[in-house]
Design a protein around this motif. Structure first.
Motif, PDB file in Angstrom:
ATOM      1  N   ARG A  93      -9.452  -5.231 -11.184  1.00  0.00           N
ATOM      2  CA  ARG A  93     -10.325  -4.241 -10.566  1.00  0.00           C
ATOM      3  C   ARG A  93     -11.149  -3.506 -11.622  1.00  0.00           C
TER       4      ARG A  93
ATOM      5  N   GLU B  81      -2.624  -3.640  -8.055  1.00  0.00           N
ATOM      6  CA  GLU B  81      -2.186  -2.673  -9.066  1.00  0.00           C
ATOM      7  C   GLU B  81      -0.683  -2.454  -8.911  1.00  0.00           C
TER       8      GLU B  81
ATOM      9  N   GLY C  94       0.823  -1.203   0.000  1.00  0.00           N
ATOM     10  CA  GLY C  94       0.000   0.000   0.000  1.00  0.00           C
ATOM     11  C   GLY C  94       0.851   1.244   0.000  1.00  0.00           C
TER      12      GLY C  94
ATOM     13  N   LYS D  57      -3.101   8.221  -3.954  1.00  0.00           N
ATOM     14  CA  LYS D  57      -3.771   6.999  -3.516  1.00  0.00           C
ATOM     15  C   LYS D  57      -2.734   5.995  -3.029  1.00  0.00           C
ATOM     16  N   ASP D  58      -2.943   5.472  -1.808  1.00  0.00           N
ATOM     17  CA  ASP D  58      -1.953   4.570  -1.206  1.00  0.00           C
ATOM     18  C   ASP D  58      -2.471   3.138  -1.088  1.00  0.00           C
ATOM     19  N   GLN D  59      -3.269   2.728  -2.070  1.00  0.00           N
ATOM     20  CA  GLN D  59      -3.812   1.374  -2.046  1.00  0.00           C
ATOM     21  C   GLN D  59      -3.120   0.435  -3.035  1.00  0.00           C
ATOM     22  N   ALA D  60      -2.264   0.978  -3.875  1.00  0.00           N
ATOM     23  CA  ALA D  60      -1.539   0.110  -4.815  1.00  0.00           C
ATOM     24  C   ALA D  60      -0.552  -0.753  -4.036  1.00  0.00           C
ATOM     25  N   ARG D  61      -0.633  -2.052  -4.227  1.00  0.00           N
ATOM     26  CA  ARG D  61       0.181  -2.976  -3.434  1.00  0.00           C
ATOM     27  C   ARG D  61       1.546  -3.254  -4.038  1.00  0.00           C
TER      28      ARG D  61
ATOM     29  N   SER E 136       1.604 -10.826  -5.727  1.00  0.00           N
ATOM     30  CA  SER E 136       0.383 -10.535  -4.994  1.00  0.00           C
ATOM     31  C   SER E 136      -0.191 -11.796  -4.356  1.00  0.00           C
TER      32      SER E 136
ATOM     33  N   GLU F 114      -1.334   3.220 -13.319  1.00  0.00           N
ATOM     34  CA  GLU F 114      -1.238   1.886 -12.715  1.00  0.00           C
ATOM     35  C   GLU F 114      -1.424   0.803 -13.782  1.00  0.00           C
TER      36      GLU F 114
ATOM     37  N   GLU G 276      -4.753   7.051 -12.265  1.00  0.00           N
ATOM     38  CA  GLU G 276      -5.072   7.041 -10.836  1.00  0.00           C
ATOM     39  C   GLU G 276      -4.467   8.270 -10.175  1.00  0.00           C
TER      40      GLU G 276
END
Length: 235
Positions: free
Chosen positions: A207, A137, A91, A222-226, A128, A195, A218
């Motif tokens: 997604r 992502e 993240g 945003k801090d959701q990209a793994r 992942s 992404e 994006e």
């Protein structure tokens, strides 16, 4: 009597000649034709000393082709061999991912070809799934072009540009459906980063229902990209 006189004259002549030969020209020394001219400094010169032997300089080591480090994928590009590795971040915002790449002596990578795009997405799937699985992502090295603020301002292939300094062209891009859709948030502004979408398995959508290995614009915050993908030239 006359005969005796002739004999005496002959003997006297021989004696004079002999004395002349033995005595030389009155100098009292004999002359020898075998006298060496070396005694007078006119003989053969001694050989010149040879210069000291100098060893030849060592040959330069053979040039090796640049190689990628272990664990990095290798792609042939016009600017040279390009090394790419996908990392798990858990993240991260885009700029945090860029800082981590710089710690690897690299930068967030672009996608030169379809092959690069698919290989990165497949590598991201493996990483992942090894960290809990599910959708993911991958942050890439790209930014929105100036003047392409809305979807209708530019064509999809001209909306973003690569930032790694080595990726060129648009052959590595694939935008699904409405992307890039340029969603605007009041606090974050436009979606200025890029992404790569990763699905959990073949035949399963990523997604938003997008295909595996497709692109999505994006918000950089945003801090959701793994995941994130770093690239650098081989050494």
């Amino acid at each position: 009597m006359r005969l005796l006189s002739l004999l005496l004259i002959s003997l006297f002549g021989i004696t004079v000649v002999s004395g002349f030969i033995v005595g030389g020209y009155g100098g009292g020394r004999s002359y020898s034709s075998s006298s060496s001219s070396e005694e007078h400094g006119h003989g053969h010169r001694p050989p010149r000393p040879r210069p000291p032997h100098r060893p030849r300089p060592p040959s330069p080591p053979p040039q090796r082709d640049p190689e990628c480090e272990d664990g990095w994928m290798s792609f042939n590009r016009t600017a040279g061999r390009w090394c790419v590795k996908v990392f798990y971040g858990g993240g991260l915002a885009q700029y945090n991912a860029e800082e981590l790449c710089q710690g690897q002596g690299a930068t967030l990578t672009g996608l030169q070809t379809i092959n690069e795009r698919v290989q990165l997405a497949n590598a991201g799937r493996l990483i992942s799934n090894a960290n809990g699985g599910g959708l993911a992502e991958i942050w890439l090295g790209a930014t929105r072009r100036a003047g392409c603020n809305r979807r209708t301002d530019c064509t999809p292939l001209n909306t973003f540009q690569w930032t790694d300094g080595h990726t060129t062209g648009t052959a590595g891009m694939f935008w699904p459906g409405p992307e890039p859709n340029s969603v605007w948030f009041t606090n974050w502004g436009n979606q200025n980063c890029l992404e790569l979408q990763v699905s959990a398995a073949d035949g399963v959508a990523a997604r938003h229902g997008y295909p595996h290995a497709s692109l999505d614009d994006e918000h950089c915050q945003k801090d959701q990209a793994r995941l994130y993908a770093c690239g650098k030239l081989a050494k």
